[in-house]
Write a protein that holds these residues in place. Structure first.
Motif, mmCIF file in Angstrom:
data_model
loop_
_atom_site.group_PDB
_atom_site.id
_atom_site.type_symbol
_atom_site.label_atom_id
_atom_site.label_comp_id
_atom_site.label_asym_id
_atom_site.label_seq_id
_atom_site.Cartn_x
_atom_site.Cartn_y
_atom_site.Cartn_z
ATOM 1 N N ASP A 168 96.013 73.636 12.933
ATOM 2 C CA ASP A 168 97.002 72.650 12.486
ATOM 3 C C ASP A 168 96.980 71.547 13.538
ATOM 4 O O ASP A 168 97.095 71.803 14.727
ATOM 5 N N SER A 169 96.777 70.327 13.077
ATOM 6 C CA SER A 169 96.547 69.227 14.014
ATOM 7 C C SER A 169 97.228 67.947 13.550
ATOM 8 O O SER A 169 96.577 66.911 13.355
ATOM 9 N N PRO A 170 98.556 67.996 13.352
ATOM 10 C CA PRO A 170 99.265 66.782 12.924
ATOM 11 C C PRO A 170 99.147 65.688 13.973
ATOM 12 O O PRO A 170 98.943 65.961 15.161
ATOM 13 N N CYS A 171 99.289 64.463 13.511
ATOM 14 C CA CYS A 171 99.112 63.325 14.412
ATOM 15 C C CYS A 171 100.262 62.340 14.264
ATOM 16 O O CYS A 171 100.989 62.344 13.275
ATOM 17 N N THR B 15 93.765 55.358 17.962
ATOM 18 C CA THR B 15 94.598 55.657 19.130
ATOM 19 C C THR B 15 95.688 56.678 18.816
ATOM 20 O O THR B 15 96.723 56.710 19.468
ATOM 21 N N LEU B 16 95.472 57.495 17.808
ATOM 22 C CA LEU B 16 96.470 58.487 17.421
ATOM 23 C C LEU B 16 96.691 59.521 18.521
ATOM 24 O O LEU B 16 95.832 59.748 19.375
ATOM 25 N N SER B 17 97.854 60.146 18.480
ATOM 26 C CA SER B 17 98.142 61.311 19.316
ATOM 27 C C SER B 17 98.158 62.541 18.420
ATOM 28 O O SER B 17 98.792 62.530 17.362
ATOM 29 N N PHE B 18 97.453 63.588 18.842
ATOM 30 C CA PHE B 18 97.352 64.815 18.059
ATOM 31 C C PHE B 18 98.063 65.958 18.772
ATOM 32 O O PHE B 18 97.982 66.084 19.999
ATOM 33 N N MET B 19 98.744 66.783 17.998
ATOM 34 C CA MET B 19 99.380 68.000 18.481
ATOM 35 C C MET B 19 98.678 69.171 17.807
ATOM 36 O O MET B 19 98.690 69.278 16.581
ATOM 37 N N ALA C 144 90.493 71.516 9.919
ATOM 38 C CA ALA C 144 91.587 70.971 10.729
ATOM 39 C C ALA C 144 92.506 70.166 9.823
ATOM 40 O O ALA C 144 92.086 69.163 9.243
ATOM 41 N N ASP C 145 93.736 70.620 9.707
ATOM 42 C CA ASP C 145 94.711 69.963 8.830
ATOM 43 C C ASP C 145 95.569 69.017 9.658
ATOM 44 O O ASP C 145 96.400 69.450 10.460
ATOM 45 N N THR D 67 95.140 60.668 22.645
ATOM 46 C CA THR D 67 95.983 61.623 23.370
ATOM 47 C C THR D 67 96.015 62.930 22.588
ATOM 48 O O THR D 67 96.221 62.923 21.370
ATOM 49 N N PHE D 68 95.834 64.055 23.319
ATOM 50 C CA PHE D 68 95.719 65.349 22.654
ATOM 51 C C PHE D 68 96.566 66.372 23.392
ATOM 52 O O PHE D 68 96.472 66.504 24.612
ATOM 53 N N TYR D 69 97.385 67.072 22.636
ATOM 54 C CA TYR D 69 98.246 68.109 23.195
ATOM 55 C C TYR D 69 97.897 69.427 22.536
ATOM 56 O O TYR D 69 98.151 69.615 21.340
ATOM 57 N N TYR D 70 97.323 70.336 23.316
ATOM 58 C CA TYR D 70 97.109 71.679 22.778
ATOM 59 C C TYR D 70 98.412 72.451 22.968
ATOM 60 O O TYR D 70 98.841 72.707 24.096
ATOM 61 N N CYS D 71 99.062 72.795 21.868
ATOM 62 C CA CYS D 71 100.426 73.322 21.915
ATOM 63 C C CYS D 71 100.512 74.842 21.879
ATOM 64 O O CYS D 71 101.558 75.403 22.213
ATOM 65 N N GLY D 72 99.429 75.522 21.464
ATOM 66 C CA GLY D 72 99.477 76.972 21.416
ATOM 67 C C GLY D 72 98.911 77.507 20.120
ATOM 68 O O GLY D 72 98.070 76.873 19.476
#
Length: 303
Positions: A119-122, A133-137, A93-94, A158-163
């Motif tokens: 790909d998991s930028p934060c 408390t990071l948010s990940f996309m 996971a990058d 917070t986690f957003y699965y974007c596709g």
């Protein structure tokens, strides 16, 4: 207890790795700076190795958070990269903010070896990394994200699965370009009003209580007034990220006039010696050009 790898122990990566350790995982770390990695391992009672390849041999899941696309490519696919030690079915996971096009190419190369990739930028900067408390996309296979979710939860809230692969990075580029443009609008506005004689404290209060309010102004304005530019997210890295956004825009045929101007302002701030300071410190480039220092102003509104 899981065996987890973490590459990159900078302003973001160090706290993220520490939170994984605190959650009860066995963590193996690596950094380009061997002394930093050794000190981290000693302080936090974890393992340290000399190459990314060694990390992958020990761990079924590995996270990385490095500075740019070239670094990411090198630690994953380079001569001593993760790809040479990772077993089939393992997961990488990058969390770095890098080119989505390059990231998708990395994912394809890993898939040929049977290695899964997200790909998991934060976002959340240093305070978010330290506080977990990071948010990940997230971009990639949703099942891979769900499998790794308990590990992400040690680092974020917070986690957003974007596709599909690359989607997380596309989302992160958009978040950063909006942030950068708000920052530049604030810099211009507060210098303009200050030079026009408005007390900057009053102007900030106006911004915070009208339609122009934003998270950036409410968070960073006090630091500007105090002249506290200690880094949570540096001018250098935001300038890099806006450059990535412009590369994506060129590939997709999307004009970005405002973002182009903001990147140039950040580049100027770097050239003037402010590249390692927090992004709110970029205001000093405009202050120098306009001969108006916001922090020294009391403004006519106090008279």
């Amino acid at each position: 207890m899981k065996d987890i790898g973490f590459l990159g122990l900078g302003i973001m990566g160090g706290p993220m790795a520490r939170n994984l350790i605190a959650a009860g995982n066995r963590v193996t770390v690596w950094s380009h700076n061997g002394a930093k990695a050794a000190a981290f391992a000693q302080k936090h009672s974890c393992e340290v190795v000399k190459t990314p390849e060694e990390v992958a041999r020990r761990c079924s899941t590995t996270f990385l958070c490095v500075g740019d696309t070239a670094m990411s490519r090198d630690v994953i696919l380079g001569e001593q990269g993760l790809v040479h030690g990772a077993a089939r079915g393992s997961l990488i996971a990058d969390c770095s903010t890098v080119s989505p096009m390059a990231s998708k190419a990395i994912g394809k190369a890993l898939a040929e070896k049977g290695i899964r990739f997200l790909d998991s930028p934060c976002t959340g900067s240093k305070p978010g990394a330290e506080g977990g408390t990071l948010s990940f996309m997230i971009g990639g296979e949703k099942a891979d994200f769900e499998e790794a979710r308990p590990l992400f939860e040690a680092m974020g809230k917070t986690f957003y699965y974007c596709g599909p692969q690359g989607s997380g990075l596309h989302a992160k580029m958009t978040q950063n370009l909006v942030l950068g443009n708000i920052m530049q609008a604030f810099n211009e506005g507060i210098v303009l009003s200050t030079k026009g004689g408005v007390d900057p404290r009053m102007m900030i209060d106006i911004l915070n209580n009208t339609g122009a309010r934003s998270g950036y102004v409410s968070t960073k304005a006090d630091f500007v007034l105090k002249g506290d530019f200690s880094t949570t997210f540096s001018v250098r890295w935001l300038e890099k990220d806006l450059g990535l956004a412009l590369e994506i825009a060129a590939e997709l045929g999307v004009p970005m006039y405002t973002t182009s101007a903001t990147q140039q302002q950040l580049r100027m701030a770097r050239a003037m010696g402010y590249g390692e300071d927090d992004i709110c410190g970029s205001i000093r480039a405009l202050e120098e050009i306009a001969s108006c220092k916001v922090r020294d102003a009391k403004g006519k509104s106090e008279a």
